[in-house]
Design a protein around this motif. Structure first.
Motif, PDB file in Angstrom:
ATOM      1  N   ILE A  30     -63.475 -37.124 -65.034  1.00  0.00           N
ATOM      2  CA  ILE A  30     -62.503 -36.878 -66.115  1.00  0.00           C
ATOM      3  C   ILE A  30     -61.647 -35.657 -65.779  1.00  0.00           C
ATOM      4  N   GLN A  31     -62.304 -34.590 -65.302  1.00  0.00           N
ATOM      5  CA  GLN A  31     -61.541 -33.395 -64.911  1.00  0.00           C
ATOM      6  C   GLN A  31     -60.572 -33.718 -63.772  1.00  0.00           C
ATOM      7  N   THR A  32     -61.052 -34.494 -62.802  1.00  0.00           N
ATOM      8  CA  THR A  32     -60.196 -34.865 -61.672  1.00  0.00           C
ATOM      9  C   THR A  32     -59.014 -35.708 -62.131  1.00  0.00           C
ATOM     10  N   THR A  33     -59.252 -36.599 -63.104  1.00  0.00           N
ATOM     11  CA  THR A  33     -58.165 -37.421 -63.643  1.00  0.00           C
ATOM     12  C   THR A  33     -57.071 -36.547 -64.250  1.00  0.00           C
ATOM     13  N   LEU A  34     -57.480 -35.535 -65.009  1.00  0.00           N
ATOM     14  CA  LEU A  34     -56.497 -34.683 -65.685  1.00  0.00           C
ATOM     15  C   LEU A  34     -55.726 -33.814 -64.687  1.00  0.00           C
ATOM     16  N   THR A  35     -56.422 -33.269 -63.682  1.00  0.00           N
ATOM     17  CA  THR A  35     -55.702 -32.449 -62.694  1.00  0.00           C
ATOM     18  C   THR A  35     -54.831 -33.333 -61.781  1.00  0.00           C
ATOM     19  N   THR A  36     -55.295 -34.562 -61.510  1.00  0.00           N
ATOM     20  CA  THR A  36     -54.454 -35.494 -60.737  1.00  0.00           C
ATOM     21  C   THR A  36     -53.216 -35.886 -61.526  1.00  0.00           C
ATOM     22  N   LEU A  37     -53.363 -36.009 -62.847  1.00  0.00           N
ATOM     23  CA  LEU A  37     -52.192 -36.287 -63.696  1.00  0.00           C
ATOM     24  C   LEU A  37     -51.161 -35.175 -63.540  1.00  0.00           C
ATOM     25  N   LEU A  38     -51.608 -33.914 -63.549  1.00  0.00           N
ATOM     26  CA  LEU A  38     -50.670 -32.798 -63.372  1.00  0.00           C
ATOM     27  C   LEU A  38     -49.992 -32.875 -62.000  1.00  0.00           C
ATOM     28  N   TRP A  54     -57.867 -16.664 -66.249  1.00  0.00           N
ATOM     29  CA  TRP A  54     -56.513 -17.081 -66.674  1.00  0.00           C
ATOM     30  C   TRP A  54     -55.397 -16.240 -66.070  1.00  0.00           C
ATOM     31  N   PRO A  55     -55.589 -14.921 -65.867  1.00  0.00           N
ATOM     32  CA  PRO A  55     -54.563 -14.207 -65.083  1.00  0.00           C
ATOM     33  C   PRO A  55     -54.422 -14.776 -63.670  1.00  0.00           C
ATOM     34  N   ALA A  56     -55.531 -15.204 -63.072  1.00  0.00           N
ATOM     35  CA  ALA A  56     -55.471 -15.798 -61.734  1.00  0.00           C
ATOM     36  C   ALA A  56     -54.718 -17.133 -61.769  1.00  0.00           C
ATOM     37  N   VAL A  57     -54.989 -17.951 -62.794  1.00  0.00           N
ATOM     38  CA  VAL A  57     -54.269 -19.228 -62.936  1.00  0.00           C
ATOM     39  C   VAL A  57     -52.772 -18.969 -63.123  1.00  0.00           C
ATOM     40  N   LEU A  58     -52.449 -17.975 -63.953  1.00  0.00           N
ATOM     41  CA  LEU A  58     -51.037 -17.654 -64.202  1.00  0.00           C
ATOM     42  C   LEU A  58     -50.354 -17.178 -62.917  1.00  0.00           C
ATOM     43  N   ALA A  59     -51.056 -16.343 -62.148  1.00  0.00           N
ATOM     44  CA  ALA A  59     -50.478 -15.839 -60.897  1.00  0.00           C
ATOM     45  C   ALA A  59     -50.192 -16.984 -59.928  1.00  0.00           C
ATOM     46  N   THR A  77     -63.280 -24.703 -69.085  1.00  0.00           N
ATOM     47  CA  THR A  77     -64.017 -25.778 -69.736  1.00  0.00           C
ATOM     48  C   THR A  77     -63.132 -27.018 -69.864  1.00  0.00           C
ATOM     49  N   MET A  78     -63.752 -28.117 -70.271  1.00  0.00           N
ATOM     50  CA  MET A  78     -62.990 -29.340 -70.493  1.00  0.00           C
ATOM     51  C   MET A  78     -61.949 -29.142 -71.598  1.00  0.00           C
ATOM     52  N   THR A  79     -62.316 -28.372 -72.619  1.00  0.00           N
ATOM     53  CA  THR A  79     -61.366 -28.101 -73.707  1.00  0.00           C
ATOM     54  C   THR A  79     -60.127 -27.385 -73.170  1.00  0.00           C
ATOM     55  N   HIS A  80     -60.349 -26.409 -72.280  1.00  0.00           N
ATOM     56  CA  HIS A  80     -59.209 -25.698 -71.687  1.00  0.00           C
ATOM     57  C   HIS A  80     -58.285 -26.677 -70.950  1.00  0.00           C
ATOM     58  N   ILE A  81     -58.880 -27.533 -70.134  1.00  0.00           N
ATOM     59  CA  ILE A  81     -58.062 -28.466 -69.338  1.00  0.00           C
ATOM     60  C   ILE A  81     -57.278 -29.409 -70.245  1.00  0.00           C
ATOM     61  N   GLY A 126     -52.963 -27.077 -58.896  1.00  0.00           N
ATOM     62  CA  GLY A 126     -53.727 -26.487 -57.799  1.00  0.00           C
ATOM     63  C   GLY A 126     -54.640 -25.369 -58.261  1.00  0.00           C
ATOM     64  N   ALA A 127     -54.142 -24.512 -59.157  1.00  0.00           N
ATOM     65  CA  ALA A 127     -54.956 -23.394 -59.643  1.00  0.00           C
ATOM     66  C   ALA A 127     -56.177 -23.897 -60.411  1.00  0.00           C
ATOM     67  N   LEU A 128     -55.958 -24.870 -61.304  1.00  0.00           N
ATOM     68  CA  LEU A 128     -57.084 -25.395 -62.085  1.00  0.00           C
ATOM     69  C   LEU A 128     -58.103 -26.090 -61.175  1.00  0.00           C
ATOM     70  N   THR A 129     -57.602 -26.894 -60.255  1.00  0.00           N
ATOM     71  CA  THR A 129     -58.509 -27.619 -59.356  1.00  0.00           C
ATOM     72  C   THR A 129     -59.345 -26.643 -58.528  1.00  0.00           C
ATOM     73  N   THR A 130     -58.708 -25.611 -57.991  1.00  0.00           N
ATOM     74  CA  THR A 130     -59.422 -24.640 -57.152  1.00  0.00           C
ATOM     75  C   THR A 130     -60.473 -23.878 -57.942  1.00  0.00           C
ATOM     76  N   LEU A 131     -60.124 -23.412 -59.133  1.00  0.00           N
ATOM     77  CA  LEU A 131     -61.077 -22.615 -59.900  1.00  0.00           C
ATOM     78  C   LEU A 131     -62.173 -23.478 -60.533  1.00  0.00           C
ATOM     79  N   LEU A 132     -61.953 -24.790 -60.618  1.00  0.00           N
ATOM     80  CA  LEU A 132     -63.040 -25.684 -61.054  1.00  0.00           C
ATOM     81  C   LEU A 132     -64.035 -25.908 -59.919  1.00  0.00           C
ATOM     82  N   ARG A 133     -63.505 -26.033 -58.684  1.00  0.00           N
ATOM     83  CA  ARG A 133     -64.374 -26.315 -57.532  1.00  0.00           C
ATOM     84  C   ARG A 133     -64.897 -25.040 -56.875  1.00  0.00           C
TER      85      ARG A 133
END
Length: 295
Positions: A12-20, A61-66, A126-130, A189-196
């Motif tokens: 499910i997480q992969t589906t959402l990041t692949t959508l992005l 989240w500062p890392a994701v924003l950067a 978390t899933m809620t964040h994504i 990319g940021a979300l995928t990296t910080l999830l893995r």
């Protein structure tokens, strides 16, 4: 339901990041720009977020924003450099950008971790964040598909001469498409990296271009809904085809080729056409019934 969710939470997480990721390619296509820079942005965003967390010890989240802003800035600059190109030449230039990102990552030394990549960038996502992030992006893109702005974007893509005659700033719209594409790709990319918790140069390569492009071609390239359909199909298809074992890749390729041949407007286009034909038949039947009653 809860057991199913916990068994498939990674998919499910992969589906959402692949959508992005798919949306980062779809956005410029909606503006008539044949750009794959969103995949390079995926790498910039992933490495940017990982470097901010590993080397600078920033929080999630500062890392994701950067990472997201770095990717948006990089793709915007790329758009300014290649704005005179079009068609296949634009596509080649933006694929080269993705390959350059991969090469820089390999030769980046301690900053990027070299060929082995960066490890230890585990964010508190978390899933809620994504889901909230994806809903925000989708809401933004839905707004761009509505009424006046949607019609202007369609005019820029379908008839640039008419757009010029109407006073639409075509170059400005196309630069905006690069910026939005970079921000969405960097966010993916940021979300995928910080999830893995890791990113390697092998993850930022031509195969991501294929994944993103096939997702929006099969799903439908004119709306975020098509990208969502494509993301669901291509993330879950390997799991569905697992019963064919070593023939999985053959079956996967056959399905992709059949979809490209028989669904030129994507699954979304076929669904819209079917619904339009259904409504037309209903309307004709209603008019025929009304005429019979009056005769």
């Amino acid at each position: 339901m809860s057991d199913w969710y916990y068994m498939n939470v990674v998919l499910i997480q992969t589906t959402l990041t692949t959508l992005l990721l798919a949306l980062s390619i779809q956005v410029p296509l909606r503006f008539g720009v044949f750009s794959f820079a969103g995949v390079g942005a995926f790498g910039v965003g992933g490495y940017g977020a990982a470097m901010a967390m590993v080397h600078l010890e920033w929080s999630t989240w500062p890392a994701v924003l950067a990472g997201t802003l770095a990717a948006g800035a990089a793709v915007l600059v790329l758009g300014l450099v290649v704005q005179q190109l079009s068609g296949l030449y634009m596509g080649m230039a933006t694929i080269a950008f993705t390959l350059i990102v991969s090469v820089v990552a390999v030769n980046g030394g301690d900053a990027t971790g070299g060929a082995g990549g960066l490890y230890g960038a585990l964010g508190e996502i978390t899933m809620t964040h994504i889901v909230l992030v994806v809903l925000a992006v989708v809401a933004l893109l839905q707004w761009t598909e509505m009424k006046g702005l949607g019609r202007r974007i369609d005019t820029v893509r379908e008839d640039p001469e008419l757009a010029n005659a109407l006073g639409i700033n075509i170059a400005g719209y196309r630069r905006m498409s690069f910026l939005v594409s970079g921000l969405i790709g960097g966010l993916a990319g940021a979300l995928t990296t910080l999830l893995r918790s890791t990113i390697t140069p092998a993850e930022v390569n031509f195969h991501l271009v294929i994944v993103a492009l096939t997702a929006i071609v099969v799903g439908g390239s004119r709306s975020w809904i098509g990208a969502m359909i494509g993301a669901v199909i291509f993330v879950w298809l390997p799991t569905v085809l697992s019963f064919v074992e070593e023939w999985e890749k053959v079956a996967y390729g056959f399905i992709v080729a059949a979809a490209a041949i028989y669904l030129p407007t994507g699954v979304l286009g076929v669904a819209k056409d079917s619904w339009h034909r259904f409504r037309t038949r209903e309307e004709r039947a209603r008019i025929a019934a009304a005429l019979q009653e009056t005769s």
